[in-house]
Motif scaffolding. Structure first.
Motif, PDB file in Angstrom:
ATOM      1  N   ALA A 175      -2.334   1.611   4.592  1.00  0.00           N
ATOM      2  CA  ALA A 175      -2.880   2.899   4.166  1.00  0.00           C
ATOM      3  C   ALA A 175      -2.152   4.079   4.785  1.00  0.00           C
ATOM      4  N   VAL A 176      -1.636   3.908   5.994  1.00  0.00           N
ATOM      5  CA  VAL A 176      -0.975   5.015   6.693  1.00  0.00           C
ATOM      6  C   VAL A 176       0.546   4.906   6.591  1.00  0.00           C
ATOM      7  N   HIS A 177       1.118   3.849   7.119  1.00  0.00           N
ATOM      8  CA  HIS A 177       2.571   3.816   7.307  1.00  0.00           C
ATOM      9  C   HIS A 177       3.339   3.395   6.059  1.00  0.00           C
ATOM     10  N   ILE A 178       2.941   2.305   5.416  1.00  0.00           N
ATOM     11  CA  ILE A 178       3.610   1.955   4.160  1.00  0.00           C
ATOM     12  C   ILE A 178       3.357   3.048   3.129  1.00  0.00           C
ATOM     13  N   ASN A 179       2.161   3.548   3.086  1.00  0.00           N
ATOM     14  CA  ASN A 179       1.788   4.582   2.125  1.00  0.00           C
ATOM     15  C   ASN A 179       2.633   5.842   2.297  1.00  0.00           C
ATOM     16  N   SER A 180       2.723   6.354   3.523  1.00  0.00           N
ATOM     17  CA  SER A 180       3.511   7.563   3.761  1.00  0.00           C
ATOM     18  C   SER A 180       5.006   7.289   3.648  1.00  0.00           C
ATOM     19  N   GLY A 181       5.452   6.101   4.088  1.00  0.00           N
ATOM     20  CA  GLY A 181       6.876   5.794   4.031  1.00  0.00           C
ATOM     21  C   GLY A 181       7.401   5.698   2.618  1.00  0.00           C
ATOM     22  N   VAL A 182       6.677   4.997   1.748  1.00  0.00           N
ATOM     23  CA  VAL A 182       7.148   4.874   0.365  1.00  0.00           C
ATOM     24  C   VAL A 182       6.952   6.195  -0.379  1.00  0.00           C
ATOM     25  N   ALA A 183       5.959   6.989   0.014  1.00  0.00           N
ATOM     26  CA  ALA A 183       5.807   8.325  -0.575  1.00  0.00           C
ATOM     27  C   ALA A 183       6.989   9.211  -0.213  1.00  0.00           C
ATOM     28  N   ALA A 372       3.765  -0.078  -4.893  1.00  0.00           N
ATOM     29  CA  ALA A 372       3.887   0.285  -6.306  1.00  0.00           C
ATOM     30  C   ALA A 372       3.054   1.510  -6.640  1.00  0.00           C
ATOM     31  N   TYR A 373       1.800   1.521  -6.210  1.00  0.00           N
ATOM     32  CA  TYR A 373       0.919   2.639  -6.547  1.00  0.00           C
ATOM     33  C   TYR A 373       1.399   3.938  -5.915  1.00  0.00           C
ATOM     34  N   SER A 374       1.692   3.902  -4.620  1.00  0.00           N
ATOM     35  CA  SER A 374       2.069   5.124  -3.915  1.00  0.00           C
ATOM     36  C   SER A 374       3.388   5.687  -4.432  1.00  0.00           C
ATOM     37  N   PHE A 375       4.380   4.823  -4.661  1.00  0.00           N
ATOM     38  CA  PHE A 375       5.671   5.325  -5.143  1.00  0.00           C
ATOM     39  C   PHE A 375       5.526   5.987  -6.511  1.00  0.00           C
ATOM     40  N   ALA A 376       4.855   5.316  -7.433  1.00  0.00           N
ATOM     41  CA  ALA A 376       4.748   5.838  -8.800  1.00  0.00           C
ATOM     42  C   ALA A 376       3.980   7.161  -8.835  1.00  0.00           C
TER      43      ALA A 376
END
Length: 455
Positions: A175-183, A372-376
């Motif tokens: 929720a924090v690191h993968i989410n912000s990193g791929v964003a 997938a969700y965060s990047f798109a």
């Protein structure tokens, strides 16, 4: 109310709150001299916007009863405005207001991390709009998936990653690191590289970055340890594994630097420290102290190699958000499936402890879903804001420097130094002559004063 747990979470809250200026200094020291204040303002501005969003609908969207049974989003009206946290919950071990405030810091830090990827190329106003929209459309749903626990009696439905999939993420690796990193990756792909990249400005102040990293290190114990939500053995184990992973990562990063570049740097040391903290965040309640050393060492070895890929793949991640937060978050989340021990607080069993491949598969699904969700959605948000408001800085402003042109101030008073550097050799020579003449004149006046007795 459990007084000890309340006191622990209050202390954890204060520790995590220090991560806001810590992140600002960590990023600010790594940027060029003409954009240090801008990245600090991006961090502080994003935190302020997201805190407002969190109070109005954010807490409710994450921890409210899920719409339907899929566990995709919490009811945004259930706790809207946080009016209901004013009342004491007789069944809760900690005050609801404290839990809401503690979780708010997770939201603000997540959005602020993205700033490091897009430094030197975004307008400040559209960045604030992006922060609010991204929190609404990306962070809140993903945090609900990962953090919202279903009630045991079935009266409320929580997030699908935690409850239906059964993935383990103790404090926010997904929720924090993968989410912000791929964003951050999606944003730099959507906006393009800075002018002149891959040439980059020299860091303004490595000591500032180390200071900011130290503040992040301090706050991370509250970030991970506070996620236990109680003062007890679980929080204690988490603090130990967090420390082990961070220092193992620091050593591994320095070893990679020494082998590849022949230098072990202060910037590498603090970067390794942060990479280990990122990787252990999802795994801190699942692995043993020795397992934490392995998690940290792997992150410290892989993340500096991942950073080098940006030059080969052609994406301009200014402050290595992708290489540290995305890669570190993915590694830590997946390694839960390998090193989880049933003796740890999460009581899960990974592959190397006889648990088979099931947990690793579950962790992989969680990682891929967030990626997938965060990047798109992030790519769509950035493109929409850029086309409607103009998110990308114009070339003239980017060349002139963001601090002066956007904020009307500079981090350092360098007028005299910059003037001397810009002067031609002849101008510098004339300045030396003028200085010498002034010194000679002053010496003559002093000598005359001695002769006539006036001194």
């Amino acid at each position: 109310m459990d007084a000890a747990s309340t006191a622990w979470l209050l202390a954890a809250f204060m520790g995590v709150s220090l991560m806001v200026p810590g992140l600002a200094l960590f990023y600010g020291g790594m940027t060029g001299v003409r954009s240090m204040l801008n990245v600090i303002m991006m961090v502080l501005g994003a935190c302020a916007v997201v805190a407002v969003v969190w109070t109005v609908v954010g807490y409710s969207a994450v921890f409210g009863d899920s719409y339907g049974h899929l566990g995709l989003l919490g009811d945004v009206t259930e706790h809207a405005g946080l009016a209901d946290v004013l009342r004491e919950d007789k069944d809760a071990a900690i005050p609801p207001a404290l839990f809401a405030a503690f979780q708010a810091l997770f939201a603000v830090i997540t959005v602020a991390i993205i700033a490091g990827a897009v430094v030197d190329r975004v307008r400040f106003g559209p960045w604030l709009v992006f922060s609010g929209v991204w929190a609404l459309l990306v962070y809140l749903p993903v945090a609900h998936w990962v953090f919202a626990l279903s009630a045991e009696d079935g009266s409320t439905v929580g997030g699908w990653i935690l409850n239906r999939l059964g993935a383990i993420d103790y404090a926010g690796g997904t929720a924090v690191h993968i989410n912000s990193g791929v964003a951050g990756l999606a944003a730099v792909v959507a906006l393009g590289a800075r002018l002149g990249w891959p040439s980059q400005p020299r860091p303004t102040s490595i000591p500032f970055t180390v200071l900011g990293g130290g503040m992040l290190f301090f706050g991370w114990f509250g970030f991970n340890g506070g996620s236990a939500l109680a003062a007890g053995n679980s929080a204690s184990v988490v603090v130990l594994t967090t420390m082990n992973a961070s220092f193992a990562s620091l050593l591994a990063w320095l070893l990679v630097e020494r082998v590849m570049d022949r230098h072990a740097t202060a910037l590498g040391a603090v970067s390794g420290l942060i990479a280990g903290l990122v990787a252990i965040t999802p795994a801190c309640g699942a692995v043993s102290p020795m397992g934490a050393l392995v998690v940290g060492a792997v992150a410290g070895a892989v993340c500096p190699l991942a950073i080098r890929l940006k030059y080969k793949l052609g994406y301009d991640d200014a402050l290595d958000v992708v290489g540290v937060h995305l890669v570190g978050g993915v590694l830590g989340t997946l390694m839960v499936g390998l090193f989880a021990t049933p003796d740890a607080p999460n009581a899960a069993t990974g592959l190397f402890y006889g648990g088979g491949l099931r947990l690793l598969g579950v962790q992989t699904v969680a990682v891929l879903a967030v990626l997938a969700y965060s990047f798109a959605v992030t790519w769509l948000i950035v493109k929409a804001i850029d086309r409607t408001m103009g998110m990308r800085l114009d070339a003239e402003t980017e060349r002139a420097g963001v601090d002066i042109t956007v904020h009307g101030e500079a981090a350092w008073n360098l007028d005299g130094a910059l003037h001397r550097l810009a002067a031609s050799p002849a101008e510098r020579a004339r300045e030396v002559v003028r200085s010498a003449e002034e010194l000679a004149s002053a010496a003559t006046r002093r000598s005359d004063a001695r002769d006539d007795g006036t001194e």
